[in-house]
Scaffold this motif. Structure first.
Motif, PDB file in Angstrom:
ATOM      1  N   UNK A  26       0.985  -0.874  -0.277  1.00 44.40           N
ATOM      2  CA  UNK A  26      -0.266  -0.586   0.092  1.00 44.40           C
ATOM      3  C   UNK A  26       1.235   1.006  -0.285  1.00 44.40           C
ATOM      4  N   UNK A  27       2.132   1.450   0.615  1.00 46.04           N
ATOM      5  CA  UNK A  27       3.041   2.123   0.594  1.00 46.04           C
ATOM      6  C   UNK A  27       3.266   3.081  -0.949  1.00 46.04           C
ATOM      7  N   UNK A  28       3.997   1.435  -2.014  1.00 41.29           N
ATOM      8  CA  UNK A  28       4.424   1.256  -3.312  1.00 41.29           C
ATOM      9  C   UNK A  28       3.077   2.566  -3.876  1.00 41.29           C
ATOM     10  N   UNK A  29       1.680   1.747  -3.812  1.00 44.23           N
ATOM     11  CA  UNK A  29       0.592   2.434  -4.048  1.00 44.23           C
ATOM     12  C   UNK A  29       0.812   3.545  -4.211  1.00 44.23           C
ATOM     13  N   UNK A  30       0.442   4.788  -3.020  1.00 46.83           N
ATOM     14  CA  UNK A  30       0.695   5.897  -2.546  1.00 46.83           C
ATOM     15  C   UNK A  30       1.826   6.350  -3.649  1.00 46.83           C
ATOM     16  N   UNK A  31       2.892   6.238  -3.008  1.00 43.70           N
ATOM     17  CA  UNK A  31       4.696   6.922  -3.853  1.00 43.70           C
ATOM     18  C   UNK A  31       3.356   6.637  -5.608  1.00 43.70           C
ATOM     19  N   UNK A  32       3.151   5.446  -5.941  1.00 44.71           N
ATOM     20  CA  UNK A  32       3.351   5.660  -7.104  1.00 44.71           C
ATOM     21  C   UNK A  32       1.494   6.758  -7.661  1.00 44.71           C
ATOM     22  N   UNK A  33       0.822   6.378  -6.978  1.00 46.29           N
ATOM     23  CA  UNK A  33      -0.715   7.708  -7.101  1.00 46.29           C
ATOM     24  C   UNK A  33       0.500   8.642  -6.717  1.00 46.29           C
ATOM     25  N   UNK A  83       1.583  13.482 -10.163  1.00 45.69           N
ATOM     26  CA  UNK A  83       3.017  15.164 -10.735  1.00 45.69           C
ATOM     27  C   UNK A  83       3.035  14.210 -12.045  1.00 45.69           C
ATOM     28  N   UNK A  84       3.872  13.076 -12.376  1.00 47.25           N
ATOM     29  CA  UNK A  84       3.158  13.463 -14.248  1.00 47.25           C
ATOM     30  C   UNK A  84       2.244  14.225 -15.011  1.00 47.25           C
ATOM     31  N   UNK A 109      -0.261  21.761  -6.022  1.00 46.10           N
ATOM     32  CA  UNK A 109      -1.298  20.229  -6.997  1.00 46.10           C
ATOM     33  C   UNK A 109      -1.284  19.104  -6.126  1.00 46.10           C
ATOM     34  N   UNK A 110      -0.483  18.617  -5.199  1.00 43.89           N
ATOM     35  CA  UNK A 110      -0.476  17.782  -4.562  1.00 43.89           C
ATOM     36  C   UNK A 110      -1.584  17.214  -3.526  1.00 43.89           C
ATOM     37  N   UNK A 111      -1.806  18.372  -3.336  1.00 43.05           N
ATOM     38  CA  UNK A 111      -2.568  18.895  -2.217  1.00 43.05           C
ATOM     39  C   UNK A 111      -3.846  18.938  -2.643  1.00 43.05           C
ATOM     40  N   UNK A 112      -3.995  19.125  -3.754  1.00 43.39           N
ATOM     41  CA  UNK A 112      -5.605  19.289  -4.086  1.00 43.39           C
ATOM     42  C   UNK A 112      -5.767  18.540  -5.363  1.00 43.39           C
ATOM     43  N   UNK A 113      -5.233  17.278  -5.340  1.00 39.24           N
ATOM     44  CA  UNK A 113      -5.751  16.102  -5.641  1.00 39.24           C
ATOM     45  C   UNK A 113      -5.458  14.979  -4.885  1.00 39.24           C
ATOM     46  N   UNK A 114      -4.590  15.367  -3.605  1.00 42.63           N
ATOM     47  CA  UNK A 114      -5.625  13.973  -3.048  1.00 42.63           C
ATOM     48  C   UNK A 114      -4.063  13.350  -2.081  1.00 42.63           C
ATOM     49  N   UNK A 115      -2.977  13.869  -2.579  1.00 35.92           N
ATOM     50  CA  UNK A 115      -1.478  12.878  -2.463  1.00 35.92           C
ATOM     51  C   UNK A 115      -1.209  12.910  -1.123  1.00 35.92           C
ATOM     52  N   UNK A 116      -1.256  12.496  -0.164  1.00 34.52           N
ATOM     53  CA  UNK A 116      -1.113  12.123   1.577  1.00 34.52           C
ATOM     54  C   UNK A 116       0.379  13.450   1.682  1.00 34.52           C
ATOM     55  N   UNK A 117       1.022  13.771   2.280  1.00 31.91           N
ATOM     56  CA  UNK A 117       1.859  14.473   2.258  1.00 31.91           C
ATOM     57  C   UNK A 117       2.908  13.701   2.433  1.00 31.91           C
ATOM     58  N   UNK A 118       3.295  12.601   3.099  1.00 31.28           N
ATOM     59  CA  UNK A 118       4.657  11.884   3.535  1.00 31.28           C
ATOM     60  C   UNK A 118       4.419  11.279   2.371  1.00 31.28           C
ATOM     61  N   UNK A 119       3.637  10.750   1.620  1.00 28.92           N
ATOM     62  CA  UNK A 119       3.875   9.941   0.233  1.00 28.92           C
ATOM     63  C   UNK A 119       4.705  10.657  -0.815  1.00 28.92           C
ATOM     64  N   UNK A 120       3.921  11.919  -0.993  1.00 27.65           N
ATOM     65  CA  UNK A 120       5.178  13.104  -2.071  1.00 27.65           C
ATOM     66  C   UNK A 120       6.213  13.434  -1.834  1.00 27.65           C
ATOM     67  N   UNK A 121       6.777  13.161   0.220  1.00 27.48           N
ATOM     68  CA  UNK A 121       7.718  13.619   0.146  1.00 27.48           C
ATOM     69  C   UNK A 121       8.954  12.566  -0.161  1.00 27.48           C
ATOM     70  N   UNK A 122       8.115  10.896   0.725  1.00 26.58           N
ATOM     71  CA  UNK A 122       8.572   9.832   0.193  1.00 26.58           C
ATOM     72  C   UNK A 122       8.769   9.309  -1.801  1.00 26.58           C
ATOM     73  N   UNK A 123       7.969   9.669  -2.236  1.00 23.87           N
ATOM     74  CA  UNK A 123       8.027  10.013  -3.937  1.00 23.87           C
ATOM     75  C   UNK A 123       9.287  10.299  -4.421  1.00 23.87           C
TER      76      UNK A 123
END
Ligand SMILES: [Zn+2]
Length: 456
Positions: free
Chosen positions: A113-120, A125-126, A173-187
Motif C-alpha cells: 500500500x505504501x508503493x501504491x501511494x507513491x505511485x499515485x 505529478x507527471x 497541486x498534490x494537496x489538491x488531488x489528495x496525495x498524502x504529504x508523506x507520500x509526496x515526500x517519500x516519492x
C-alpha cells in the motif's frame, strides 16, 4: 501466464518445462557437446580443461573439476543461486522472468500500500508536469526540445514535462488531488525544509519520466533550462527509485534488445531519445558515469552482447576505466559476463546524442566496431595506473588476470598475455605472477578527475 506461488512445486515444475538448463547455463559458460551431454570450463573456479558437465535430458549440471571435486551440481535453480550468489526465492524470480512466467510475488500488505501511494503521487505529478509543458509557460521548454531535434510527435510520445519556476507549485497541486504529504515526500517529489515549509524538488526543469523495465513510473529526471547547475538531477533514492538498478529506456528498448540480442548502454536520457528517434531502439542509459554491476546484469538478462558507449574524451574515459576496474575488483561474477561486453568509442569526441542526429551511419559504425572489454581495459591501463611503477604494474596486471582468467580457455588467456606484455613492455615470462584471484585490489588512480559533467 501468471501463477500464484501458493504452491511452489507447481511453479518450479512450470519454469523447468519452459526453460532449458543448456540455455540458462550457456549465458555464463561456453558449452560444447550434444543433446545428451554438454561440457565447458568450471564457472566457479579457474581451470584449463572442461570438467563442468550439463545433462540436458535430466536438466542437471555437475562439476568434476579439482576444486569442486563433485560437490557442485543440481538443477537450474541451484546453478543460478550459486553463480549469482542469491537465495532460492531470488533465483526463482529470476528464472521465472527468463521463462516468461509471471509470479504473484509475495509482498507484505503494508509495503504494497505504501508503493501504491507513491505511485499515485508520481502519476499525479507527471500529469501536472505534462500540463505545464503544454501551457503558455511551457513555450521556452518546447522550443528547447525542438531545437534539439525533437518533433511534436516525439515530444508527446516521450512524455516530456516541465516543472514550473515556483517553489511549491507541485506541493499545492498534490494537496489538491489528495496525495498524502508523506507520500509526496517519500516519492522524492517534495522536500521539507528546516523551517518546516514544503518545497518542490524539481524547480524550473525539463522533466523526463523514468520508468522501470515493466513500464512502472518510478521517478523523474530534470534538466536545467537556465544553465543552473547541476545540469541534470534525478529523483533521490526512494522505495521505488533505485538508480543503480535501473536502465533508463529499458521499458521501450526491451523488445528490440530481445530481438537483436544486443543492448547499447549510453550515459544520458537525451542520448536514448536521440537513438530511439532515429530508429536505434536497443539503446538504454545508465544515467550517469558510474555503470553498476546490477545494470550490466540487467542488460545481460535480455542481450548476448552489451555495448557500452560512454564518454570518450580523456577525462570521461579515465573515469569509466576506473569504474570498470572497481567493478572487476568488487564482483567476481563480472568474469562470467565479460566476454559479452564491448566498448564503443566515438573518436570525434561528440556525445552520442549529437552523433546519432548528425550522422546515423557513423553511429552504426561506431557501435559495430566496439572493442572487447579486456582489450579496452589493457589498452587504457595507463589512464589509471602509473606504468613506470612496479607496484602499479603489478596491480594493473592483476586486474586483467582477475577479469580474464576465471572463465576462459587457454587460447584466450594466451592472447590476453601477449596483449598485456606488449602494453606493459615486459616479456611474457616476466609478467607479474597472479595474486590469489579473489583478492580485492584497489586501483591507485593517477587522477580521477571527471570532466565536470553532472549525471547524464
Ligand atoms: Zn568446478
Amino acid at each position: 501466464m501468471t501463477v500464484s506461488n501458493n504452491n511452489q512445486h507447481d511453479v518450479v515444475d512450470l519454469i523447468k518445462t519452459q526453460l532449458s538448463i543448456t540455455d540458462v547455463v550457456s549465458k555464463y559458460v561456453d558449452l560444447k557437446g550434444n543433446s545428451r551431454l554438454m561440457k565447458g570450463l568450471c564457472p566457479f573456479y579457474p581451470e584449463n580443461t572442461p570438467s563442468f558437465v550439463i545433462y540436458p535430458e535430466s536438466q542437471i549440471f555437475k562439476c568434476y573439476c579439482g576444486s569442486c571435486a563433485g560437490t557442485s551440481g543440481g538443477d537450474i535453480f541451484s546453478f543460478i543461486m550459486r553463480i549469482e550468489n542469491i537465495n532460492f526465492v531470488e533465483a526463482l524470480n529470476m528464472c521465472a522472468e527468463l521463462a516468461g512466467v509471471k509470479l504473484n510475488k509475495y509482498q507484505p500488505k503494508k509495503a504494497k500500500s505504501i508503493k501504491k501511494d507513491l505511485t499515485h503521487a508520481l502519476e499525479s505529478a507527471t500529469d501536472f508536469f505534462k500540463n505545464s509543458l503544454n501551457s503558455r509557460y511551457g513555450l521556452p521548454a518546447s522550443n528547447y526540445l525542438k531545437d534539439r531535434g525533437f518533433s511534436e510527435k516525439h515530444i508527446k510520445e516521450y512524455n516530456f514535462g516541465l516543472s514550473p519556476t515556483g517553489l511549491s507549485t507541485l506541493v499545492d497541486h498534490l494537496k489538491k488531488v489528495g496525495v498524502k504529504s508523506n507520500s509526496a515526500v517519500e516519492s522524492g517529489l517534495v522536500q521539507k525544509w528546516a523551517d518546516n515549509t514544503w518545497h518542490d524538488f524539481f524547480v524550473d526543469r525539463l522533466i523526463i519520466e523514468i520508468r522501470d523495465e515493466d513500464n512502472n513510473l518510478v521517478g523523474f529526471g530534470g534538466r536545467s533550462l537556465n544553465n543552473k547547475t547541476p545540469k541534470y538531477i534525478n529523483t533521490p533514492q526512494t522505495e521505488l527509485f533505485n538508480k543503480s538498478e535501473l536502465l533508463f529506456g529499458l521499458n521501450l528498448a526491451k523488445k528490440d534488445i530481445l530481438k537483436s540480442k544486443e543492448c547499447v548502454i549510453v550515459e544520458g536520457y537525451m542520448d536514448v531519445f536521440a537513438a530511439h528517434s532515429e530508429g536505434f531502439n536497443n539503446v538504454v542509459a545508465c544515467m550517469g558515469t558510474s555503470l553498476t554491476f546490477n545494470q550490466l546484469n540487467k542488460a545481460k538478462k535480455y542481450a548476448d552482447k552489451i555495448i557500452l558507449c560512454l564518454d570518450s574524451d580523456i577525462a570521461g574515459k579515465r573515469a569509466s576505466v576506473n569504474n570498470l576496474i572497481k567493478l572487476i575488483n568488487s564482483h567476481d561474477n563480472l568474469s562470467h559476463i565479460h566476454k559479452s561486453i564491448y566498448i564503443a568509442s566515438i573518436d570525434s569526441g561528440k556525445d552520442p546524442d549529437d552523433l546519432i542526429r548528425q550522422d546515423p551511419s557513423e553511429w552504426e559504425k561506431v557501435i559495430s566496431e566496439g572493442t572487447p572489454l579486456y582489450k579496452h581495459l589493457i589498452n587504457n591501463l595507463d589512464l589509471v595506473y602509473d606504468l613506470t611503477d612496479n607496484n602499479q604494474i603489478n596491480d594493473a596486471a592483476n586486474v586483467v588476470y582477475k577479469l580474464v582468467f576465471q572463465n576462459t580457455d587457454s587460447h584466450s588467456q594466451d592472447q590476453t598475455l601477449s596483449l598485456l606484455s606488449t602494453k606493459l613492455n615486459i616479456n611474457r615470462e616476466k609478467l607479474p605472477t597472479p595474486k590469489i584471484l579473489n583478492r580485492n585490489l584497489s586501483p591507485k588512480p593517477i587522477s580521477n578527475k571527471t570532466n565536470g559533467k553532472q549525471n547524464p
